[in-house]
Design a protein around this motif. Structure first.
Motif, PDB file in Angstrom:
ATOM      1  N   ALA A  22       0.856  -0.947  -0.155  1.00 33.40           N
ATOM      2  CA  ALA A  22       0.046   0.074   0.090  1.00 33.40           C
ATOM      3  C   ALA A  22       0.913   1.229   0.147  1.00 33.40           C
ATOM      4  CB  ALA A  22      -0.904  -0.130   1.282  1.00 33.40           C
ATOM      5  N   TYR A  23       1.958   1.104   0.803  1.00 34.00           N
ATOM      6  CA  TYR A  23       2.724   2.411   0.859  1.00 34.00           C
ATOM      7  C   TYR A  23       3.589   2.843  -0.501  1.00 34.00           C
ATOM      8  CZ  TYR A  23       6.383   5.616   2.429  1.00 34.00           C
ATOM      9  OH  TYR A  23       7.286   6.635   2.695  1.00 34.00           O
ATOM     10  N   THR A  24       4.020   1.745  -1.351  1.00 30.65           N
ATOM     11  CA  THR A  24       4.713   1.848  -2.387  1.00 30.65           C
ATOM     12  C   THR A  24       3.554   2.286  -3.319  1.00 30.65           C
ATOM     13  OG1 THR A  24       4.656  -0.346  -3.057  1.00 30.65           O
ATOM     14  CG2 THR A  24       6.556   0.195  -1.925  1.00 30.65           C
ATOM     15  N   ALA A  25       2.382   2.001  -3.281  1.00 32.76           N
ATOM     16  CA  ALA A  25       1.580   2.310  -4.490  1.00 32.76           C
ATOM     17  C   ALA A  25       1.026   3.673  -4.177  1.00 32.76           C
ATOM     18  CB  ALA A  25       0.256   1.233  -4.322  1.00 32.76           C
ATOM     19  N   LEU A  26       1.000   4.366  -2.807  1.00 32.92           N
ATOM     20  CA  LEU A  26       0.678   5.484  -2.442  1.00 32.92           C
ATOM     21  C   LEU A  26       1.660   6.739  -2.855  1.00 32.92           C
ATOM     22  CD1 LEU A  26      -1.641   7.218  -1.303  1.00 32.92           C
ATOM     23  CD2 LEU A  26      -0.512   6.892   1.047  1.00 32.92           C
ATOM     24  N   LEU A  27       3.173   6.163  -2.827  1.00 31.37           N
ATOM     25  CA  LEU A  27       4.264   6.856  -3.266  1.00 31.37           C
ATOM     26  C   LEU A  27       4.097   7.156  -4.843  1.00 31.37           C
ATOM     27  CD1 LEU A  27       7.178   5.141  -1.421  1.00 31.37           C
ATOM     28  CD2 LEU A  27       6.292   7.557  -0.941  1.00 31.37           C
ATOM     29  N   ARG A  28       3.738   6.233  -5.358  1.00 32.21           N
ATOM     30  CA  ARG A  28       3.454   6.366  -6.835  1.00 32.21           C
ATOM     31  C   ARG A  28       2.343   7.085  -7.340  1.00 32.21           C
ATOM     32  NH1 ARG A  28       2.434   1.462  -7.701  1.00 32.21           N
ATOM     33  NH2 ARG A  28       0.328   1.343  -8.204  1.00 32.21           N
ATOM     34  N   LEU A  29       1.220   7.057  -6.447  1.00 36.19           N
ATOM     35  CA  LEU A  29      -0.183   8.052  -6.961  1.00 36.19           C
ATOM     36  C   LEU A  29      -0.138   9.338  -6.223  1.00 36.19           C
ATOM     37  CD1 LEU A  29      -2.675   5.015  -6.040  1.00 36.19           C
ATOM     38  CD2 LEU A  29      -1.908   5.994  -8.225  1.00 36.19           C
TER      39      LEU A  29
END
Length: 357
Positions: A22-29
């Motif tokens: 979830a954290y890596t996805a949020l960094l991307r978004l």
């Protein structure tokens, strides 16, 4: 580092697989609603809210309401500081594990086997600095140079320092330390023109050993034992010392003459005794029955050893067995042996010829 590697690194640090995803996805978004984030990663929608709350509690993200729950990544400085701190602790832990594996503690061990020469050398420096009676060293010229500060301390402590410098047969005198390098460092130095192990023997109880540089096996041995050190002592005497001529000798020629080795004493003093010289000698050692320290001075009456008497100095081979002195002290006689004495009254650790008349 790709996204999958980043997720694995975050999991190694402190995050669960869902939290890392979830954290890596949020960094991307950048920012996203909870449902958008669930669609962008592998976290089930039913779990996304718990995952976001956990990430917020750890300081990775912040959440806010905007029609629905949204989230965005926090300024990463705190996260970066935490991760770098963990990395430093992991690095330090790895170094400590390596050090403890390669350098087991000597305390409490009679014999320790180690892998690194530096471990042996560092230990040698430590025990040489504490020497009080005798130091015997077999070393290359470079090893001797590195050992000089520790040897200087031992010499200042009053220890007799015997150094065997070994080299290849083609080594010239110019490649060896200048004789001035031994002043205040060694009592006597000899040059062995063959490769030899690195050996340091201190006060009859401690040994540091590594095979010579051409040996197939690379290891080190640290010994804290009286009997085993005696074995190394005889190797030193017969192979590294006896057959090689002195290249430096700072021993005095007039009393007081100090000896740590009874056999050296006998070889040099017996001819004087046979010529009628009165030898006044002081003894420091241990009572062989009680183990208590003793010291006294008296007149040398006799020397005895297993081999037959000869004119001049007896060879070392004749002194390899029992070697003893008889000393008259206040109307009585006391027998004195050397390293390993059993049947004599005293094991001498130091003999000092105080007068020759």
């Amino acid at each position: 580092m790709d996204t999958a590697e980043l997720r694995r690194a975050l999991e190694d640090a402190e995050l669960s697989p869902y939290q890392a995803d979830a954290y890596t996805a949020l960094l991307r978004l950048g920012s996203a609603s909870a449902t958008e984030l669930a669609d962008a990663c592998s976290v089930p929608t039913a779990r996304i809210y718990d995952v976001l709350r956990d990430l917020e509690a750890k300081g990775y993200i912040e959440t806010y309401e905007q029609d629905s729950l949204h989230a965005r990544a926090n300024e990463p400085q705190a996260v970066l500081t935490s991760l770098r701190g963990k990395a430093e602790r992991f690095t330090a832990a790895a170094a400590e594990i390596e050090e403890r594996w390669e350098q087991p503690a000597v305390d409490g061990h009679m014999v320790s086997i180690v892998k690194r020469f530096e471990t042996v050398f560092d230990r040698a420096c430590d025990i040489v600095r504490e020497a009080e009676t005798e130091v015997q060293v077999s070393a290359t010229a470079e090893q001797f140079r590195r050992l000089r500060p520790a040897l200087a301390t031992a010499y200042d402590n009053g220890a007799i320092v015997s150094v065997s410098i070994h080299s290849d047969s083609g080594t010239t005198a110019d490649e060896l330390p200048d004789t001035r390098a031994y002043d205040g460092i060694a009592t006597e130095v000899r040059h062995r023109r063959l490769p030899a192990p690195f050996i340091v023997l201190v006060d009859r109880n401690e040994t540091c050993f590594t095979p010579h540089a051409r040996s197939v096996n690379r290891y080190g041995v640290l010994v804290d034992d009286y009997t085993l050190t005696y074995v190394f002592h005889w190797y030193f005497q017969t192979c590294l010392w006896e057959v090689w001529e002195p290249m430096y000798d700072a021993r005095p020629t007039e009393p007081p003459l100090v000896y740590a080795d009874i056999r050296r004493f006998v070889r040099e003093i017996e001819p004087l005794l046979e010529d009628g010289t009165t030898v006044r000698v002081a003894v420091e050692g241990f009572d062989t029955e009680s183990g208590e320290a003793v010291s006294f001075a008296g007149t040398l009456v006799d020397v005895s050893y297993a081999g037959s008497s000869t004119n001049g100095e007896p060879p070392l081979s004749q002194l390899a067995g029992e070697t003893a002195l008889t000393i008259a002290v206040d109307g009585e006689t006391r027998t004195v042996g050397g390293w390993g004495a059993v049947i004599e009254d005293v094991e001498a650790i130091r003999l000092t010829v105080e007068a020759l008349t």
